[in-house]
Motif scaffolding. Structure first.
Motif, PDB file in Angstrom:
ATOM      1  N   ALA A 159       0.825  -1.208   0.000  1.00 18.66           N
ATOM      2  CA  ALA A 159       0.000   0.000   0.000  1.00 18.66           C
ATOM      3  C   ALA A 159       0.859   1.257   0.000  1.00 18.66           C
ATOM      4  CB  ALA A 159      -0.929  -0.006   1.215  1.00 18.66           C
ATOM      5  N   ILE A 160       1.942   1.236   0.760  1.00 21.44           N
ATOM      6  CA  ILE A 160       2.825   2.398   0.845  1.00 21.44           C
ATOM      7  C   ILE A 160       3.555   2.612  -0.479  1.00 21.44           C
ATOM      8  CG2 ILE A 160       4.870   3.344   1.993  1.00 21.44           C
ATOM      9  CD1 ILE A 160       3.898   1.692   4.496  1.00 21.44           C
ATOM     10  N   VAL A 161       4.020   1.532  -1.091  1.00 24.23           N
ATOM     11  CA  VAL A 161       4.697   1.636  -2.391  1.00 24.23           C
ATOM     12  C   VAL A 161       3.756   2.231  -3.428  1.00 24.23           C
ATOM     13  CG1 VAL A 161       5.619   0.302  -4.322  1.00 24.23           C
ATOM     14  CG2 VAL A 161       6.400  -0.182  -2.006  1.00 24.23           C
ATOM     15  N   ALA A 162       2.509   1.775  -3.454  1.00 25.93           N
ATOM     16  CA  ALA A 162       1.539   2.278  -4.431  1.00 25.93           C
ATOM     17  C   ALA A 162       1.307   3.777  -4.255  1.00 25.93           C
ATOM     18  CB  ALA A 162       0.221   1.522  -4.298  1.00 25.93           C
ATOM     19  N   ARG A 166       2.453   7.142  -6.681  1.00 29.28           N
ATOM     20  CA  ARG A 166       1.574   8.248  -7.097  1.00 29.28           C
ATOM     21  C   ARG A 166       2.184   9.593  -6.712  1.00 29.28           C
ATOM     22  NH1 ARG A 166      -2.181   4.529  -4.746  1.00 29.28           N
ATOM     23  NH2 ARG A 166      -3.344   3.423  -6.376  1.00 29.28           N
ATOM     24  N   ALA A 167       2.826   9.648  -5.546  1.00 31.48           N
ATOM     25  CA  ALA A 167       3.440  10.900  -5.108  1.00 31.48           C
ATOM     26  C   ALA A 167       4.559  11.325  -6.047  1.00 31.48           C
ATOM     27  CB  ALA A 167       3.972  10.749  -3.688  1.00 31.48           C
ATOM     28  N   VAL A 168       5.348  10.360  -6.493  1.00 35.06           N
ATOM     29  CA  VAL A 168       6.443  10.664  -7.419  1.00 35.06           C
ATOM     30  C   VAL A 168       5.900  11.051  -8.788  1.00 35.06           C
ATOM     31  CG1 VAL A 168       8.443   9.689  -8.623  1.00 35.06           C
ATOM     32  CG2 VAL A 168       8.067   9.185  -6.188  1.00 35.06           C
ATOM     33  N   ARG A 169       4.915  10.297  -9.258  1.00 31.66           N
ATOM     34  CA  ARG A 169       4.370  10.519 -10.605  1.00 31.66           C
ATOM     35  C   ARG A 169       3.484  11.764 -10.678  1.00 31.66           C
ATOM     36  NH1 ARG A 169       1.157   6.083 -11.193  1.00 31.66           N
ATOM     37  NH2 ARG A 169      -0.621   7.332 -10.452  1.00 31.66           N
ATOM     38  N   ASP A 170       2.560  11.897  -9.743  1.00 33.00           N
ATOM     39  CA  ASP A 170       1.548  12.954  -9.833  1.00 33.00           C
ATOM     40  C   ASP A 170       1.929  14.234  -9.093  1.00 33.00           C
ATOM     41  OD1 ASP A 170       0.074  11.059 -11.203  1.00 33.00           O
ATOM     42  OD2 ASP A 170      -1.103  10.466  -9.444  1.00 33.00           O
ATOM     43  N   ASP A 171       2.665  14.093  -7.988  1.00 30.94           N
ATOM     44  CA  ASP A 171       2.998  15.268  -7.179  1.00 30.94           C
ATOM     45  C   ASP A 171       4.432  15.741  -7.384  1.00 30.94           C
ATOM     46  OD1 ASP A 171       0.451  14.808  -6.102  1.00 30.94           O
ATOM     47  OD2 ASP A 171       1.277  13.591  -4.465  1.00 30.94           O
ATOM     48  N   HIS A 172       5.184  14.984  -8.191  1.00 32.41           N
ATOM     49  CA  HIS A 172       6.576  15.318  -8.527  1.00 32.41           C
ATOM     50  C   HIS A 172       7.483  15.327  -7.296  1.00 32.41           C
ATOM     51  CE1 HIS A 172       4.861  16.235 -12.402  1.00 32.41           C
ATOM     52  NE2 HIS A 172       4.092  17.175 -11.855  1.00 32.41           N
ATOM     53  N   ALA A 173       7.188  14.452  -6.367  1.00 30.58           N
ATOM     54  CA  ALA A 173       8.051  14.312  -5.190  1.00 30.58           C
ATOM     55  C   ALA A 173       9.372  13.668  -5.600  1.00 30.58           C
ATOM     56  CB  ALA A 173       7.367  13.457  -4.138  1.00 30.58           C
ATOM     57  N   GLU A 174      10.454  14.160  -5.046  1.00 27.89           N
ATOM     58  CA  GLU A 174      11.779  13.618  -5.335  1.00 27.89           C
ATOM     59  C   GLU A 174      12.303  12.751  -4.201  1.00 27.89           C
ATOM     60  OE1 GLU A 174      14.308  16.869  -6.406  1.00 27.89           O
ATOM     61  OE2 GLU A 174      13.019  17.500  -8.064  1.00 27.89           O
ATOM     62  N   VAL A 175      11.673  12.867  -3.035  1.00 29.99           N
ATOM     63  CA  VAL A 175      12.031  12.074  -1.864  1.00 29.99           C
ATOM     64  C   VAL A 175      10.737  11.666  -1.170  1.00 29.99           C
ATOM     65  CG1 VAL A 175      13.322  11.999   0.312  1.00 29.99           C
ATOM     66  CG2 VAL A 175      14.131  13.463  -1.564  1.00 29.99           C
ATOM     67  N   ILE A 176      10.712  10.453  -0.617  1.00 26.92           N
ATOM     68  CA  ILE A 176       9.554   9.971   0.124  1.00 26.92           C
ATOM     69  C   ILE A 176       9.919   9.836   1.600  1.00 26.92           C
ATOM     70  CG2 ILE A 176       7.937   8.051   0.471  1.00 26.92           C
ATOM     71  CD1 ILE A 176       7.421   9.615  -2.091  1.00 26.92           C
ATOM     72  N   LEU A 194      10.941   1.949  -6.449  1.00 24.72           N
ATOM     73  CA  LEU A 194      10.700   3.233  -7.098  1.00 24.72           C
ATOM     74  C   LEU A 194      11.964   3.960  -7.535  1.00 24.72           C
ATOM     75  CD1 LEU A 194       7.840   4.661  -4.826  1.00 24.72           C
ATOM     76  CD2 LEU A 194       7.654   3.283  -6.905  1.00 24.72           C
ATOM     77  N   GLY A 195      13.100   3.594  -6.944  1.00 25.23           N
ATOM     78  CA  GLY A 195      14.344   4.240  -7.333  1.00 25.23           C
ATOM     79  C   GLY A 195      14.499   5.661  -6.812  1.00 25.23           C
ATOM     80  N   VAL A 196      13.720   6.038  -5.798  1.00 21.67           N
ATOM     81  CA  VAL A 196      13.856   7.369  -5.194  1.00 21.67           C
ATOM     82  C   VAL A 196      14.313   7.203  -3.748  1.00 21.67           C
ATOM     83  CG1 VAL A 196      12.088   8.409  -6.649  1.00 21.67           C
ATOM     84  CG2 VAL A 196      11.449   7.446  -4.437  1.00 21.67           C
ATOM     85  N   PRO A 197      14.989   8.208  -3.198  1.00 23.51           N
ATOM     86  CA  PRO A 197      15.397   8.115  -1.792  1.00 23.51           C
ATOM     87  C   PRO A 197      14.177   8.057  -0.875  1.00 23.51           C
ATOM     88  CG  PRO A 197      16.562   9.888  -2.919  1.00 23.51           C
ATOM     89  CD  PRO A 197      15.460   9.452  -3.825  1.00 23.51           C
TER      90      PRO A 197
END
Length: 247
Positions: A159-162, A166-176, A194-197
């Motif tokens: 659930a967290i990965v999903a 969305r945060a990376v794709r839709d909100d343009h987040a660079e870090v989670i 996801l390949g993001v920090p």
């Protein structure tokens, strides 16, 4: 160096998860003392439970007789940090603020993935109060309660990965940022997908605590976080040592 890590709820399994993550993050020579309140909710998903935990956490910290050099509060945006800073002199780290500070050092924007939707507003308020909201792209809910995250890590990770995706794709987040102490230890799984920090708040809190202690700094007592003036407090705290301190 010894760091006191406090789980704000009364779940032993979550305290164990938080402790293991804190010990993995700590540098050699740093001892982690993990505790939880004597009273309170087994999971915190509402303002009432958060305010209850604030009182319980202060009571629990005052009952600790061992020496410690810093405190890490392992509730993501829970109430009470300011009160703790008034009753101890050592540095106090909140994992929401710690993770946001670290995220802003390694990316232009960050998103928080937390538990239930009702927790989103509380986290947004905490980040705003701390002056950390300007570069927060979003705070997203994975739809699971704190207890569900605690008891079913596999479902929580999915659930967290999903939601992080969305945060990376839709909100343009660079870090989670992982928006719950019970999510401790899930950062590697999300990063590999996801390949993001991904910033684990417990780990960030421990490392920042080590850094501040290493600089020889303590909580300022000049004004805002000065100890409360002695006065009679009826019926609280619960612990014997806390009662002596309050009086």
């Amino acid at each position: 160096m010894k760091i006191l890590v406090v789980n704000p709820n009364t779940s032993w399994s979550m305290t164990d998860t938080i402790a293991r993550t804190a010990r993995r993050a700590a540098t050699p020579g740093t001892e982690i003392l993990a505790v939880q309140p004597f009273i309170g909710a087994e999971a915190i998903d509402s303002n009432m439970e958060s305010y209850l935990s604030a009182v319980a956490v202060m009571d629990r910290i005052l009952a600790v007789e061992e020496h410690y050099d810093a405190v890490v509060l392992a509730g993501f945006g829970e109430h009470g940090r300011e009160g703790v800073q008034e009753i101890v002199e050592v540095p106090v780290m909140d994992i929401a603020e710690s993770s946001a500070h670290v995220a802003q050092m390694i990316g232009r924007s960050y998103s928080v993935v937390t538990t239930l939707q009702r927790s989103v507003g509380a986290i947004q308020d905490r980040l705003l109060l701390a002056g950390l909201s300007d570069r927060c792209a979003s705070v997203r809910s994975c739809g699971l309660s704190t207890s569900e995250v605690d008891h079913d890590p596999e479902a929580a990770t999915a659930a967290i990965v999903a939601e992080a995706e969305r945060a990376v794709r839709d909100d343009h987040a660079e870090v989670i940022c992982l928006g719950c102490g019970g999510m401790a230890g899930l950062d590697d799984a999300i990063t590999s997908r996801l390949g993001v920090p991904v910033v684990d708040g417990v780990a960030a809190g421990v490392r920042l605590a080590e850094a501040v202690v290493g600089l020889g700094l303590r909580t300022s007592k000049v004004c805002t976080y000065a100890p409360p003036e002695p006065k009679k407090i009826s019926g609280w705290p619960l612990s014997a040592r806390a009662s002596q301190v309050a009086r």
